[in-house]
Design an enzyme around this catalytic site. Sequence first.
Site, PDB file in Angstrom:
ATOM      1  N   HIS A 129       0.828  -1.203   0.000  1.00  0.00           N
ATOM      2  CA  HIS A 129       0.000   0.000   0.000  1.00  0.00           C
ATOM      3  C   HIS A 129       0.864   1.255   0.000  1.00  0.00           C
ATOM      4  O   HIS A 129       1.970   1.271   0.553  1.00  0.00           O
ATOM      5  CB  HIS A 129      -0.917   0.020   1.226  1.00  0.00           C
ATOM      6  CG  HIS A 129      -2.084  -0.914   1.127  1.00  0.00           C
ATOM      7  ND1 HIS A 129      -3.083  -0.753   0.197  1.00  0.00           N
ATOM      8  CD2 HIS A 129      -2.418  -2.028   1.846  1.00  0.00           C
ATOM      9  CE1 HIS A 129      -3.985  -1.706   0.341  1.00  0.00           C
ATOM     10  NE2 HIS A 129      -3.598  -2.504   1.326  1.00  0.00           N
ATOM     11  N   CYS A 240       0.164   1.666  -5.732  1.00  0.00           N
ATOM     12  CA  CYS A 240      -0.778   2.533  -6.449  1.00  0.00           C
ATOM     13  C   CYS A 240      -0.121   3.865  -6.820  1.00  0.00           C
ATOM     14  O   CYS A 240       0.795   4.338  -6.156  1.00  0.00           O
ATOM     15  CB  CYS A 240      -2.015   2.781  -5.596  1.00  0.00           C
ATOM     16  SG  CYS A 240      -3.054   1.321  -5.373  1.00  0.00           S
TER      17      CYS A 240
END
Length: 278
Positions: A129, A240
């Site tokens: 993440h 991301c």
Amino acid sequence: MAILEAPPPKRSGGRGGKVVRTIGELLITAGLVVLLFVVYELYVTDLFSAQKQASAAQSLDDDWAQGRELHPELIDGKAFAKLYIPSFGADYHFTIQEGTDAAALEVGPGHYKGTALPGEPGNFSVAGHRVGKGAPFNDLDLLQSCDAIVVETQTDFFVYRVMPHEDEIAGWADGKGKQPQCAHVGTLRTSAPDGGPYGKTVGREVVLPTQGDVVAPVPHQTADVLPAAQQVALLTLTTCHPQFSDKQRLVVHAVLTNQYPKTPGATYAQLLQAIGEG
């Protein structure tokens, strides 16, 4: 003489005012909900993930300390290695779990199932993440070519270094490639017009979420482009991109430069001294 009374003042707004007030209240409520969600994602999930990460690290340390041989088939969600990035500070360390599902990534970085293992030819690939849930890869975009990334297993320390960025490839041999920390970092290009099997592999790239070939044994190539014995040992980190969005993926490719078997009492701090990062 009769005095005429002035008509009562008209109340402004009427039904229209009520509608405006209602919409305003709804917008304020929606704003508060969004704010609470952001706080939850940025801070509360970090606390939960920190607790899970501490537990995973302790469990892994216990297994290693007891000489407990890890299962030959990796177990979903279970930590099997540790990740360090020296340029992110001495306190940067996370366990690597098997798998990239939501549960695994809430603990820390997760290994793409089916990709190579640390030190093996092919592409040891790890996702993490960037915001919330511990945000292990929040600063991945700050990594520069030749920066070290260390993976610790039960038996070894593996040192990978970030490959040249796309704008560095042309002048690599006569430029940054001469620096000491880049001694074992090459472009992996051949003299072929397309650069050969690794002609599309660079230290950092941004791709669409559908471009899963970045974690192929040879990035951006089909599985049969090279026999396993001829594949370079790579490490690929994905997250991301940009921050607070999942529209794209930020990808960092690094190449294995050193392997240090763990001797009794060996520590990460000692390793940093050995590789010139301490």
